[in-house]
Scaffold this motif. Sequence first.
Motif, PDB file in Angstrom:
ATOM      1  N   ARG A  14      -5.361   6.329  -3.299  1.00 36.10           N
ATOM      2  CA  ARG A  14      -5.863   5.843  -2.008  1.00 36.10           C
ATOM      3  C   ARG A  14      -4.917   4.768  -1.502  1.00 36.10           C
ATOM      4  O   ARG A  14      -4.731   3.747  -2.160  1.00 36.10           O
ATOM      5  CB  ARG A  14      -7.263   5.245  -2.163  1.00 36.10           C
ATOM      6  CG  ARG A  14      -8.326   6.299  -2.322  1.00 36.10           C
ATOM      7  CD  ARG A  14      -9.725   5.710  -2.232  1.00 36.10           C
ATOM      8  NE  ARG A  14     -10.599   6.485  -3.095  1.00 36.10           N
ATOM      9  CZ  ARG A  14     -10.919   6.138  -4.339  1.00 36.10           C
ATOM     10  NH1 ARG A  14     -10.488   4.994  -4.842  1.00 36.10           N
ATOM     11  NH2 ARG A  14     -11.682   6.905  -5.085  1.00 36.10           N
ATOM     12  N   GLN A  15      -4.332   5.011  -0.334  1.00 34.75           N
ATOM     13  CA  GLN A  15      -3.288   4.091   0.129  1.00 34.75           C
ATOM     14  C   GLN A  15      -3.866   2.784   0.688  1.00 34.75           C
ATOM     15  O   GLN A  15      -3.344   1.714   0.437  1.00 34.75           O
ATOM     16  CB  GLN A  15      -2.401   4.776   1.169  1.00 34.75           C
ATOM     17  CG  GLN A  15      -1.284   3.869   1.667  1.00 34.75           C
ATOM     18  CD  GLN A  15      -0.159   4.626   2.347  1.00 34.75           C
ATOM     19  OE1 GLN A  15       0.061   5.808   2.079  1.00 34.75           O
ATOM     20  NE2 GLN A  15       0.553   3.957   3.235  1.00 34.75           N
ATOM     21  N   GLN A  75      -6.454 -13.813   0.617  1.00 34.15           N
ATOM     22  CA  GLN A  75      -5.015 -14.010   0.833  1.00 34.15           C
ATOM     23  C   GLN A  75      -4.162 -13.084  -0.034  1.00 34.15           C
ATOM     24  O   GLN A  75      -2.978 -13.319  -0.198  1.00 34.15           O
ATOM     25  CB  GLN A  75      -4.644 -15.474   0.514  1.00 34.15           C
ATOM     26  CG  GLN A  75      -5.406 -16.501   1.315  1.00 34.15           C
ATOM     27  CD  GLN A  75      -5.219 -16.290   2.809  1.00 34.15           C
ATOM     28  OE1 GLN A  75      -4.087 -16.143   3.279  1.00 34.15           O
ATOM     29  NE2 GLN A  75      -6.314 -16.242   3.548  1.00 34.15           N
ATOM     30  N   GLU A  76      -4.800 -12.034  -0.588  1.00 34.67           N
ATOM     31  CA  GLU A  76      -4.086 -11.239  -1.578  1.00 34.67           C
ATOM     32  C   GLU A  76      -4.035  -9.749  -1.257  1.00 34.67           C
ATOM     33  O   GLU A  76      -4.956  -9.200  -0.663  1.00 34.67           O
ATOM     34  CB  GLU A  76      -4.783 -11.363  -2.938  1.00 34.67           C
ATOM     35  CG  GLU A  76      -4.481 -12.632  -3.652  1.00 34.67           C
ATOM     36  CD  GLU A  76      -5.157 -12.643  -5.021  1.00 34.67           C
ATOM     37  OE1 GLU A  76      -4.674 -13.381  -5.876  1.00 34.67           O
ATOM     38  OE2 GLU A  76      -6.152 -11.920  -5.220  1.00 34.67           O
ATOM     39  N   ALA A  77      -2.944  -9.147  -1.721  1.00 37.18           N
ATOM     40  CA  ALA A  77      -2.877  -7.684  -1.771  1.00 37.18           C
ATOM     41  C   ALA A  77      -3.049  -7.311  -3.239  1.00 37.18           C
ATOM     42  O   ALA A  77      -2.449  -7.938  -4.109  1.00 37.18           O
ATOM     43  CB  ALA A  77      -1.527  -7.213  -1.266  1.00 37.18           C
ATOM     44  N   VAL A  78      -3.888  -6.310  -3.491  1.00 38.17           N
ATOM     45  CA  VAL A  78      -4.195  -5.966  -4.875  1.00 38.17           C
ATOM     46  C   VAL A  78      -4.008  -4.473  -5.110  1.00 38.17           C
ATOM     47  O   VAL A  78      -4.609  -3.655  -4.404  1.00 38.17           O
ATOM     48  CB  VAL A  78      -5.667  -6.320  -5.215  1.00 38.17           C
ATOM     49  CG1 VAL A  78      -5.945  -6.077  -6.696  1.00 38.17           C
ATOM     50  CG2 VAL A  78      -5.977  -7.762  -4.850  1.00 38.17           C
ATOM     51  N   VAL A  79      -3.164  -4.129  -6.067  1.00 34.25           N
ATOM     52  CA  VAL A  79      -3.094  -2.734  -6.505  1.00 34.25           C
ATOM     53  C   VAL A  79      -4.016  -2.612  -7.715  1.00 34.25           C
ATOM     54  O   VAL A  79      -3.861  -3.337  -8.690  1.00 34.25           O
ATOM     55  CB  VAL A  79      -1.662  -2.320  -6.904  1.00 34.25           C
ATOM     56  CG1 VAL A  79      -1.629  -0.853  -7.317  1.00 34.25           C
ATOM     57  CG2 VAL A  79      -0.691  -2.572  -5.769  1.00 34.25           C
ATOM     58  N   ARG A  80      -4.995  -1.706  -7.597  1.00 30.94           N
ATOM     59  CA  ARG A  80      -5.962  -1.539  -8.674  1.00 30.94           C
ATOM     60  C   ARG A  80      -5.776  -0.157  -9.304  1.00 30.94           C
ATOM     61  O   ARG A  80      -5.853   0.856  -8.614  1.00 30.94           O
ATOM     62  CB  ARG A  80      -7.383  -1.671  -8.116  1.00 30.94           C
ATOM     63  CG  ARG A  80      -8.445  -1.493  -9.183  1.00 30.94           C
ATOM     64  CD  ARG A  80      -9.820  -1.779  -8.657  1.00 30.94           C
ATOM     65  NE  ARG A  80     -10.229  -0.777  -7.675  1.00 30.94           N
ATOM     66  CZ  ARG A  80     -11.294  -0.888  -6.892  1.00 30.94           C
ATOM     67  NH1 ARG A  80     -12.023  -1.990  -6.926  1.00 30.94           N
ATOM     68  NH2 ARG A  80     -11.612   0.071  -6.046  1.00 30.94           N
ATOM     69  N   ILE A  81      -5.534  -0.156 -10.595  1.00 31.92           N
ATOM     70  CA  ILE A  81      -5.305   1.110 -11.302  1.00 31.92           C
ATOM     71  C   ILE A  81      -6.361   1.249 -12.394  1.00 31.92           C
ATOM     72  O   ILE A  81      -6.442   0.418 -13.291  1.00 31.92           O
ATOM     73  CB  ILE A  81      -3.875   1.126 -11.900  1.00 31.92           C
ATOM     74  CG1 ILE A  81      -2.861   1.082 -10.755  1.00 31.92           C
ATOM     75  CG2 ILE A  81      -3.664   2.360 -12.777  1.00 31.92           C
ATOM     76  CD1 ILE A  81      -1.471   0.720 -11.147  1.00 31.92           C
ATOM     77  N   SER A  82      -7.198   2.283 -12.270  1.00 31.78           N
ATOM     78  CA  SER A  82      -8.319   2.461 -13.197  1.00 31.78           C
ATOM     79  C   SER A  82      -8.194   3.753 -13.981  1.00 31.78           C
ATOM     80  O   SER A  82      -7.743   4.766 -13.434  1.00 31.78           O
ATOM     81  CB  SER A  82      -9.632   2.550 -12.424  1.00 31.78           C
ATOM     82  OG  SER A  82      -9.993   1.288 -11.968  1.00 31.78           O
ATOM     83  N   ALA A 110       0.844  -1.206   0.000  1.00 31.43           N
ATOM     84  CA  ALA A 110       0.000   0.000   0.000  1.00 31.43           C
ATOM     85  C   ALA A 110       0.877   1.253   0.000  1.00 31.43           C
ATOM     86  O   ALA A 110       0.634   2.207  -0.750  1.00 31.43           O
ATOM     87  CB  ALA A 110      -0.928  -0.014   1.210  1.00 31.43           C
ATOM     88  N   GLN A 111       1.914   1.202   0.833  1.00 28.29           N
ATOM     89  CA  GLN A 111       2.808   2.352   0.938  1.00 28.29           C
ATOM     90  C   GLN A 111       3.661   2.509  -0.330  1.00 28.29           C
ATOM     91  O   GLN A 111       3.835   3.614  -0.847  1.00 28.29           O
ATOM     92  CB  GLN A 111       3.714   2.146   2.147  1.00 28.29           C
ATOM     93  CG  GLN A 111       4.414   3.405   2.577  1.00 28.29           C
ATOM     94  CD  GLN A 111       5.223   3.181   3.845  1.00 28.29           C
ATOM     95  OE1 GLN A 111       5.458   2.039   4.265  1.00 28.29           O
ATOM     96  NE2 GLN A 111       5.654   4.257   4.448  1.00 28.29           N
ATOM     97  N   LEU A 112       4.148   1.379  -0.830  1.00 22.69           N
ATOM     98  CA  LEU A 112       4.979   1.407  -2.035  1.00 22.69           C
ATOM     99  C   LEU A 112       4.197   1.991  -3.219  1.00 22.69           C
ATOM    100  O   LEU A 112       4.697   2.842  -3.962  1.00 22.69           O
ATOM    101  CB  LEU A 112       5.439  -0.019  -2.377  1.00 22.69           C
ATOM    102  CG  LEU A 112       6.499  -0.136  -3.456  1.00 22.69           C
ATOM    103  CD1 LEU A 112       7.887   0.144  -2.876  1.00 22.69           C
ATOM    104  CD2 LEU A 112       6.495  -1.526  -4.096  1.00 22.69           C
ATOM    105  N   ALA A 113       2.938   1.546  -3.361  1.00 25.85           N
ATOM    106  CA  ALA A 113       2.122   1.992  -4.495  1.00 25.85           C
ATOM    107  C   ALA A 113       1.793   3.478  -4.375  1.00 25.85           C
ATOM    108  O   ALA A 113       1.928   4.237  -5.338  1.00 25.85           O
ATOM    109  CB  ALA A 113       0.838   1.172  -4.581  1.00 25.85           C
ATOM    110  N   ALA A 114       1.389   3.903  -3.172  1.00 25.52           N
ATOM    111  CA  ALA A 114       1.011   5.307  -2.977  1.00 25.52           C
ATOM    112  C   ALA A 114       2.224   6.212  -3.180  1.00 25.52           C
ATOM    113  O   ALA A 114       2.130   7.272  -3.817  1.00 25.52           O
ATOM    114  CB  ALA A 114       0.401   5.498  -1.597  1.00 25.52           C
ATOM    115  N   GLY A 115       3.362   5.779  -2.654  1.00 27.17           N
ATOM    116  CA  GLY A 115       4.594   6.577  -2.786  1.00 27.17           C
ATOM    117  C   GLY A 115       4.983   6.714  -4.247  1.00 27.17           C
ATOM    118  O   GLY A 115       5.295   7.804  -4.727  1.00 27.17           O
ATOM    119  N   GLY A 116       4.958   5.606  -4.967  1.00 27.53           N
ATOM    120  CA  GLY A 116       5.339   5.616  -6.379  1.00 27.53           C
ATOM    121  C   GLY A 116       4.385   6.462  -7.208  1.00 27.53           C
ATOM    122  O   GLY A 116       4.800   7.197  -8.099  1.00 27.53           O
ATOM    123  N   ALA A 117       3.097   6.351  -6.889  1.00 24.52           N
ATOM    124  CA  ALA A 117       2.077   7.062  -7.663  1.00 24.52           C
ATOM    125  C   ALA A 117       2.263   8.570  -7.554  1.00 24.52           C
ATOM    126  O   ALA A 117       2.036   9.314  -8.521  1.00 24.52           O
ATOM    127  CB  ALA A 117       0.682   6.664  -7.194  1.00 24.52           C
TER     128      ALA A 117
END
Length: 255
Positions: free
Chosen positions: A137-138, A181-188, A113-120
Motif C-alpha cells: 500500500r503506497q 511529524q513523521e513518515a513511517v514505513v510499516r512492514i508486517s 511512499a513511492q520509494l517503499a512501494a517501488g522497492g517492495a
Amino acid sequence: QQFREVHLNRKDELGMLAAGLNRMGIQLSDYIQYQKQFVSNVSHELKTPLAAIKGFSQYLYEGEDEDEELQRIYFHLVNESDRLTRLVNELLMLSRFDKAGQDGIDAEKTDLAQLAAGGAAGLRAKADSKGIELTIRQGPPAFVNVNQVLMSHAIANVLDNAIKYSGPGTRVSIETLVREQEAVVRISDQGIGISADELTRVQERFYRASNAGGAGGTGLGLSICKEIAEKFGGHLDIESQLGAGTTVYIRLPLL
Ligand code: ADP
C-alpha cells in the motif's frame, strides 16, 4: 533478565579493556578506530579471493562431473562463498558508515511512499515463490530527506526478512503512513516472531535470534537498517510476538 546480564557483562569487559589499554598508554577510542580500520581492510582483501572461489566452484558445479558427493561439495562451496560475500559487503557498508558522519552522505528530498512501494515490488517474485501474499500500500506522498540508495536498501532488507522468516500461506504487508511529524514505513509479517528478551538484541551487530535457523543470515542486516534510519534523523522500531509475527517501523522526520 537474560538481556540485562549480557549487557552488564559487556560493560565490565569494556571497562577492563579500557583499563588495560590505559596502562599501555592507548586510548579506547584510538583502539576502536584501529579495529574498525582493520575490519575495513580485511573485508576489502577478502572480496577478490571470494569471487575467485565462487567462480571456480560454480564452474565445477555446472560441469560434467557426475560424482554426487563432489557435486554436493561444489554446491556447498557456491553457497558458502555467497554467504561470505554477503557478510563482507555488509561489513564494508558498516565501515563506510563508521567513516562518514551524516555530512559524508548525500541526501535528497524523496517521496518515501513511492520509494517503499517501488522497492517492495522487486520482492514480489520472492514472496510468490514462497507462497506468501505480499500487499503493497503506497499511501499519500511523504517527503523526507534521505539518500535514496541507502533507504531503498534498508526497506528491502526489512521486507526481505519478513519474507525470509515467514512460512507459506501467510501475509506480508508494506505500507507508508504519515503521522504527526513523521513518515513511517510499516512492514508486517505473520512469521516466526522474536521473543521479548531478544527483541532489542536483534538490532545489534551479528545477533541472530535463537529461532532464526541456519539459513544464510549474518545478523548484520537489521543493525545496518537501524543505522541508516538514524543517519537521517529517524528510528527503527520492532514489535513482535513469538510464533505470531513481527512488525517493523522505519520512522523518518517529514520535510
Ligand atoms: P539475518 O541476516 O540473520 O536475517 P538481521 O540483522 O537482518 O540478520 O536480523 C537479525 C535477527 O533478527 C535475525 O537473525 C532473526 O533472528 C531476527 N529477525 C529479523 N527480522 C525478523 C522477522 N521479520 N521475523 C522474525 N525474526 C526476525
